[in-house]
Each structure stands twice: as structure tokens, then as C-alpha cells.
Design a protein around this motif. Structure first.
Motif, short mmCIF file in Angstrom:
data_model
loop_
_atom_site.label_atom_id
_atom_site.label_comp_id
_atom_site.label_asym_id
_atom_site.label_seq_id
_atom_site.Cartn_x
_atom_site.Cartn_y
_atom_site.Cartn_z
N MET A 1 -6.45 11.07 3.24
CA MET A 1 -5.48 10.19 3.86
C MET A 1 -6.52 9.01 4.56
O MET A 1 -6.34 7.70 3.98
N ILE A 2 -7.49 9.40 5.31
CA ILE A 2 -8.56 8.46 5.75
C ILE A 2 -9.07 7.97 4.92
O ILE A 2 -9.41 6.51 5.01
N PHE A 3 -9.65 8.48 3.73
CA PHE A 3 -10.53 7.85 2.65
C PHE A 3 -9.56 6.49 2.12
O PHE A 3 -10.19 5.41 1.92
N PHE A 4 -8.26 6.99 1.78
CA PHE A 4 -7.30 6.02 1.00
C PHE A 4 -7.17 4.64 2.15
O PHE A 4 -7.11 3.70 1.66
N CYS A 5 -6.88 5.04 3.48
CA CYS A 5 -6.61 3.76 4.27
C CYS A 5 -7.63 3.04 4.62
O CYS A 5 -7.66 1.71 4.44
N ILE B 1 0.75 -0.89 -0.07
CA ILE B 1 -0.12 0.08 0.22
C ILE B 1 0.95 1.21 0.01
O ILE B 1 1.78 1.31 0.72
N SER B 2 0.60 2.04 -0.87
CA SER B 2 1.67 3.29 -1.06
C SER B 2 0.78 4.25 -1.83
O SER B 2 -0.19 3.92 -2.61
N HIS B 3 1.25 5.49 -1.76
CA HIS B 3 0.53 6.76 -2.45
C HIS B 3 1.50 7.09 -3.72
O HIS B 3 0.95 7.72 -4.58
N GLU B 4 2.44 6.22 -4.03
CA GLU B 4 3.14 6.62 -5.22
C GLU B 4 3.93 5.13 -5.77
O GLU B 4 4.34 4.42 -5.16
N HIS C 1 3.68 2.03 2.82
CA HIS C 1 5.00 3.03 2.47
C HIS C 1 4.48 4.44 2.55
O HIS C 1 3.48 4.74 2.21
N GLY C 2 5.28 5.27 3.42
CA GLY C 2 4.99 6.39 3.51
C GLY C 2 3.80 6.74 4.53
O GLY C 2 2.96 6.27 4.72
N TRP C 3 3.49 8.22 4.38
CA TRP C 3 2.77 8.83 5.37
C TRP C 3 1.07 8.56 5.12
O TRP C 3 0.47 8.50 6.02
N MET C 4 0.81 8.38 3.72
CA MET C 4 -0.45 8.46 3.56
C MET C 4 -1.12 7.11 3.85
O MET C 4 -2.37 6.92 3.85
N SER C 5 -0.31 6.19 4.04
CA SER C 5 -1.04 4.83 4.75
C SER C 5 -0.66 4.56 6.07
O SER C 5 -0.89 3.44 6.46
N ALA C 6 -0.29 5.68 6.74
CA ALA C 6 -0.08 5.47 8.21
C ALA C 6 -1.18 5.21 9.06
O ALA C 6 -0.79 4.53 10.13
N THR D 1 1.19 15.81 12.44
CA THR D 1 2.46 15.98 11.73
C THR D 1 3.01 14.82 10.99
O THR D 1 2.53 13.77 11.43
N ASN D 2 3.89 15.13 10.23
CA ASN D 2 4.59 13.85 9.69
C ASN D 2 5.04 12.75 10.43
O ASN D 2 4.82 11.74 10.32
N SER D 3 5.59 13.42 11.50
CA SER D 3 6.32 12.51 12.70
C SER D 3 5.41 11.82 13.38
O SER D 3 5.57 10.71 13.79
N SER D 4 4.26 12.49 13.54
CA SER D 4 3.24 11.85 14.58
C SER D 4 2.52 10.78 13.79
O SER D 4 2.06 9.58 14.26
N LEU D 5 2.35 10.84 12.51
CA LEU D 5 1.75 9.91 11.80
C LEU D 5 2.69 8.69 11.56
O LEU D 5 2.18 7.47 11.74
N TYR D 6 4.01 8.89 11.64
CA TYR D 6 5.06 7.77 11.55
C TYR D 6 5.01 7.14 13.02
O TYR D 6 4.94 5.94 12.97
#
Length: 274
Positions: A121-125, A9-12, A145-150, A209-214
Motif C-alpha cells: 500500500m505504501i509503495f503504491f501511494c 487512483i484505485s487498486h482496481e 478509491h478504496g483502502w489501498m489509496s488511503a 484496520t480498514n476503518s482506521s485507513l478510512y
């Protein structure tokens, strides 16, 4: 016993969308794992700048027609598919007119972070997991992979933990350099709550934030891959404190390392998330 099933699962992904080096990893790694004997599926969003005609995308009618609920709003989910003939792999694209039919990906023409990136992001996950359920294909391993699947790891360890499609799935999450400096909306974590969840389950994501999603993805995953050389110190500290199995960064992206790491995660007892 059939082939082990591995979901990405990835955004790209190259050649469809190339924003960062994630696109190359998500293009090469699935093929390499397929060559190793895994059965592969790949999911990504159908952003508006992905050319349907050139990439030969077409709708999968039997998978389309679902609605993904966000903030009590029904959002239609359309599923499209394309093949990579040289690799004998199919890629499933999640589409929605409101969220993805734009000329730009995460920032508008003036470089401003889209205000609804949290809902996208929620929609995608959510959509990714519902699509896999509808495929009737139960993955043994899921690699995000990446923040959008977090949010995927959180959903798998809560709402979907007893679902027949996912109850035996292990989750690996790849972390990269921080991809955005902005913040999600203040109510992001609240909007992300699904059935059988409370706001406590998404508390770790709350700063947006990006860090909190991770941090959230690290908390809920069974194993972590360091996918870049220069990862944020706060994120690395979260990885260290998690005591989860970690695949360290390797500039050559050695296939054997991934293969052995998947095997390690598969053989571990399912992590219990409190």
C-alpha cells in the motif's frame, strides 16, 4: 484556460481487475467526466493476475526507473500503460516484481492476508504521486478509491503540499464497505512516514484496520464520497464528525452528482489540516 485535470487512483478497474463494484465505478466515472470536459489520468497497481498481452500493457521507459524507499529499502518502480480505445483513456500501471508479481491480489491461495500488504500500500501511494510528478501533469482534482489509496490524502497534505505538481490539487476520497477484516503490521504507521512528516501525521492510521485507513483518508481529504450503501457505522461517524463536504450514496451513480460535487470542492478554500 485549459481543461481541468482529474486524476483517479484505485487498486482496481474494469476490465483489467474486477474484485468489487469499485472496478465498474472507476471504469465508468472517468469516461463520464471526460465527456464533461475533464482531462483524465488513471493509476492502479499492475497485479500479477492482470494479463499484459490481452490488455496490451507496455512499459513507459521515460517514467520507469524510479525507486520508492520503504523501511530504508529501495524498491524499483516500473510504469506500464494501456489504452481503453472506446473511451480514449490511458491507464497507468505501477509495477514491482516483489510486491505485485503474484497470482493473487491481497490474500494468498489459502485466503491468508499478505503480511506485506502494508508495504504494498505504501509503495503504491508513494509511487502514484511520484509517477504523476514525472508525467509533469498537475491535477486540479484527485479522486482516490478504496483502502489501498488511503495514504494519498495524507501525503498530499504533508510531504507534497508545496510541490508545484500538487499544491493546487483538491482531494476527494471514496469510501466503500470494509474490504478486509485483518490488521496491518504494528509498525505500519511508522513505515508510512515520509519526508517532512512525523509519526503524529500517521497516528490516525495506526490501528491498521480498514476503518482506521478510512479514518486517515477522511481526515486529510477535502471531500468524501459514500460509494456504498452499507458503510461501517464507525466510518460513517468519522465522516459526520469531519465536517467535510459529503456526496451521499446513490445507487445510480449519477454523473451529474459527481460533476457538481467536484465543482463544489474546487470552489472551496483549501482545507487546513492541523
Amino acid at each position: 484556460m485549459g481543461k481541468s485535470k482529474l486524476l483517479f487512483i484505485s487498486h482496481e478497474m474494469s476490465p483489467f481487475l474486477e474484485l468489487t463494484k469499485i472496478s465498474e465505478i472507476v471504469r465508468q466515472l472517468p469516461q463520464a467526466m471526460q465527456d464533461k470536459g475533464y482531462e483524465i489520468r488513471i493509476l492502479m497497481p499492475r497485479f500479477g493476475n492482470i494479463n499484459e498481452r490481452r490488455n496490451r500493457l507496455h512499459e513507459v521507459i521515460r517514467l520507469s526507473g524510479m525507486n520508492i524507499i520503504i523501511n530504508d529499502n529501495d524498491n524499483p518502480l516500473i510504469i506500464k500503460v494501456a489504452s481503453i480505445p472506446a473511451a480514449r483513456m490511458q491507464v497507468y500501471f505501477l509495477d514491482n516484481e516483489e510486491y505485485f508479481q503474484r497470482k493473487h491480489v491481497f490474500n494468498d491461495k489459502d485466503g491468508k492476508f499478505y503480511a506485506d500488504n502494508d508495504e504494498r500500500m505504501i509503495f503504491f501511494c508513494k509511487g502514484a504521486l511520484e509517477t504523476v510528478k514525472k508525467l509533469g501533469w498537475a491535477p486540479d482534482m484527485i479522486h482516490c478509491h478504496g483502502w489501498m489509496s488511503a495514504l494519498v490524502p495524507a501525503y498530499l497534505k504533508t510531504t507534497y503540499k508545496d510541490d508545484p505538481t500538487f499544491k493546487n490539487s483538491k482531494i476527494v476520497y471514496s469510501i466503500y464497505e470494509n474490504e478486509f477484516k485483518e490488521q496491518m503490521n504494528a509498525d505500519f504507521a511508522q513505515k508510512a512516514v515520509m519526508n517532512d512528516m512525523t509519526e503524529a501525521h500517521t497516528e490516525v492510521y495506526k490501528p491498521g484496520t480498514n476503518s482506521s485507513l478510512y479514518a486517515g483518508a477522511i481526515h486529510y481529504s477535502d471531500g468524501i464520497v459514500l460509494g456504498a450503501e452499507n458503510i461501517d457505522a464507525e466510518v460513517l461517524n468519522n465522516v459526520k464528525n469531519s465536517n467535510k463536504p459529503v456526496l451521499d450514496y446513490n445507487s445510480t451513480q449519477d454523473v451529474e452528482n459527481y460533476y457538481n460535487f467536484y465543482d463544489e470542492i474546487a470552489s472551496e478554500e483549501m482545507a487546513q489540516v492541523v
